[in-house]
Design a protein around this motif. Structure first.
Motif, short mmCIF file in Angstrom:
data_model
loop_
_atom_site.label_atom_id
_atom_site.label_comp_id
_atom_site.label_asym_id
_atom_site.label_seq_id
_atom_site.Cartn_x
_atom_site.Cartn_y
_atom_site.Cartn_z
N GLY A 99 163.99 50.67 44.47
CA GLY A 99 164.10 50.79 46.20
C GLY A 99 165.56 51.36 46.13
N ALA A 100 165.20 52.50 47.43
CA ALA A 100 167.29 52.99 47.90
C ALA A 100 168.02 52.67 48.31
N CYS A 101 167.49 51.77 49.26
CA CYS A 101 168.28 50.29 49.75
C CYS A 101 168.80 49.24 48.88
N ALA A 102 168.54 48.96 47.83
CA ALA A 102 169.34 48.56 46.04
C ALA A 102 170.24 49.65 45.61
N ALA A 103 169.51 50.45 45.23
CA ALA A 103 169.98 51.67 44.58
C ALA A 103 170.96 52.61 45.64
N THR A 104 171.57 52.74 46.50
CA THR A 104 172.37 53.58 47.53
C THR A 104 173.08 52.99 48.51
N ALA A 105 172.56 51.85 48.83
CA ALA A 105 172.68 50.91 50.22
C ALA A 105 171.38 51.65 51.07
N GLY A 106 171.33 52.39 50.86
CA GLY A 106 169.91 53.39 51.28
C GLY A 106 170.02 53.10 53.30
N ILE A 107 169.43 52.52 53.54
CA ILE A 107 169.60 52.15 55.17
C ILE A 107 170.40 51.74 55.73
N PRO A 108 170.56 50.08 55.15
CA PRO A 108 171.38 49.13 55.73
C PRO A 108 173.09 50.08 55.73
N GLY A 109 173.07 51.10 54.61
CA GLY A 109 174.21 52.25 54.37
C GLY A 109 175.08 53.04 55.31
N ILE A 110 173.64 52.90 56.10
CA ILE A 110 173.63 53.94 57.29
C ILE A 110 175.59 53.39 58.18
N ALA A 111 175.27 52.43 58.22
CA ALA A 111 176.19 51.28 59.06
C ALA A 111 177.87 51.36 58.12
N ALA A 112 177.80 51.82 57.02
CA ALA A 112 178.98 51.26 56.21
C ALA A 112 180.14 51.77 57.10
N ARG A 113 180.58 52.78 57.08
CA ARG A 113 181.54 53.69 57.66
C ARG A 113 182.08 52.81 59.27
N ASN A 114 182.80 52.67 58.96
CA ASN A 114 184.02 51.63 60.19
C ASN A 114 182.89 50.41 60.35
N PHE A 115 182.53 49.54 59.57
CA PHE A 115 181.27 48.69 59.54
C PHE A 115 181.33 47.41 60.40
N PHE A 116 182.65 47.42 60.56
CA PHE A 116 183.49 45.92 61.46
C PHE A 116 183.26 45.89 62.98
N ALA A 117 183.45 47.58 62.99
CA ALA A 117 183.99 47.83 64.73
C ALA A 117 182.48 47.18 65.09
N ARG A 118 180.92 47.97 64.38
CA ARG A 118 179.92 47.46 64.58
C ARG A 118 179.23 46.74 65.05
N PRO A 119 179.22 45.79 65.15
CA PRO A 119 178.87 44.07 65.28
C PRO A 119 179.46 43.81 66.82
N GLY A 120 180.11 44.43 67.14
CA GLY A 120 180.92 44.13 69.05
C GLY A 120 180.39 45.11 69.38
N GLN A 121 179.94 46.19 68.75
CA GLN A 121 178.55 46.90 69.77
C GLN A 121 177.91 46.58 70.02
N VAL A 122 176.81 45.19 69.64
CA VAL A 122 175.77 45.24 69.82
C VAL A 122 175.68 43.80 70.29
N TYR A 123 176.72 42.73 69.80
CA TYR A 123 176.58 41.83 70.28
C TYR A 123 177.90 41.08 70.89
N LYS A 124 177.95 40.31 71.93
CA LYS A 124 179.25 39.82 72.69
C LYS A 124 179.76 39.01 71.50
N ASP A 125 179.28 38.27 71.28
CA ASP A 125 179.07 36.93 69.87
C ASP A 125 178.30 37.54 68.35
#
Length: 265
Positions: A99-125
């Protein structure tokens, strides 16, 4: 009694020679694994060719230590999944990505750019259940893979074909051309002629352009073709009255981590 024992020995011998297969799910919706079961008419024939030792979707039992073929669905998104993939590669004679997620990173890969800033946008901790997260990537970015079943979700018969190639060997070459060739062979109309964006002109062929045959533009779920010419594709957009930036944006759905898409290569 003797005949019964002989049958038991034969059965054990048969079990030993069948390729031992494990199916593992990483970051994905598990839809591609479900697609495998949709080949109802041939499912028992397929299962009769393998010794299915582990299927994460169907069992909570621990994965066995020894196996021959590893089928992996989903993107690598944590240190745990990265270690799992490396372990699979060390133990398996053959690794198939599903499938696409395993082959190209697929849908999870949408968050790849600036990834480490994203968790803080969703979770306080960040919850501990998220594990030690890494930038989403395809399995091939971590280990070498032997076969790839593309699309979102996969075509069940495509999976069967790839599995048989993995089990018995094949000199069949991977597709490298773009989807436009399939459309021409199918005699379908081009979306660009009506000013509508379609990613078929840069997406690797092989699905028979099913979506286009159903009147839907290609969204690129098979990934970028190695023969794709993005500059020519942007020029085609201009001729059709489509903003070239729309092409680049659309590519991010299934090609976010492909360095070709943002000029890194």
């Amino acid at each position: 009694m003797g005949g019964s024992n002989m049958r038991s020995v034969d059965e054990e011998r048969k079990e030993r020679v069948l390729p031992r297969v494990v199916v593992i799910g990483l970051a994905s919706c598990f839809g591609c694994q479900l697609q495998i079961t949709n080949v109802e008419a041939y499912l028992t024939d397929v299962l009769g060719q393998i010794d299915l030792r582990y299927w994460q979707l169907a069992s909570s039992d621990p994965m066995p230590e020894e196996f021959d073929v590893a089928v992996v669905e989903g993107a690598v998104t944590t240190e745990e999944s990265e270690a799992c993939v490396r372990q699979l590669r060390e133990r398996a004679k053959c690794v198939i990505v599903l499938g696409a997620c395993a082959a190209t990173a697929g849908i999870p890969g949408i968050a790849a750019r600036n990834f480490f800033a994203r968790p803080g946008q969703v979770y306080k901790d960040v919850p501990a259940a998220c594990g030690s997260m890494v930038v989403p990537r395809p399995v091939s970015a971590v280990v070498d893979v032997d076969f790839t079943v593309r699309c979102c979700p996969v075509d069940t018969m495509d999976f069967v074909d790839v599995l048989q190639r993995a089990l018995y060997g094949s000199n069949k070459l991977e597709h490298t051309g773009t989807m436009c060739g399939d459309c021409k062979r199918n005699g379908t109309d081009c979306f660009f002629e009506s000013g509508q964006l379609c990613l078929g002109l840069v997406t690797v062929a092989g699905c028979g352009a099913k979506c286009v045959n159903l009147g839907r533009a290609c969204n690129g779920c098979r990934g970028l073709s190695p023969d794709a010419n993005l500059d020519a594709a942007r020029a085609a957009c201009v001729r059709a009255g489509i903003e070239p930036g729309d092409l680049d944006e659309a590519l991010q759905l299934f090609n976010q981590v492909n360095p070709v898409c943002d000029g890194r290569e």
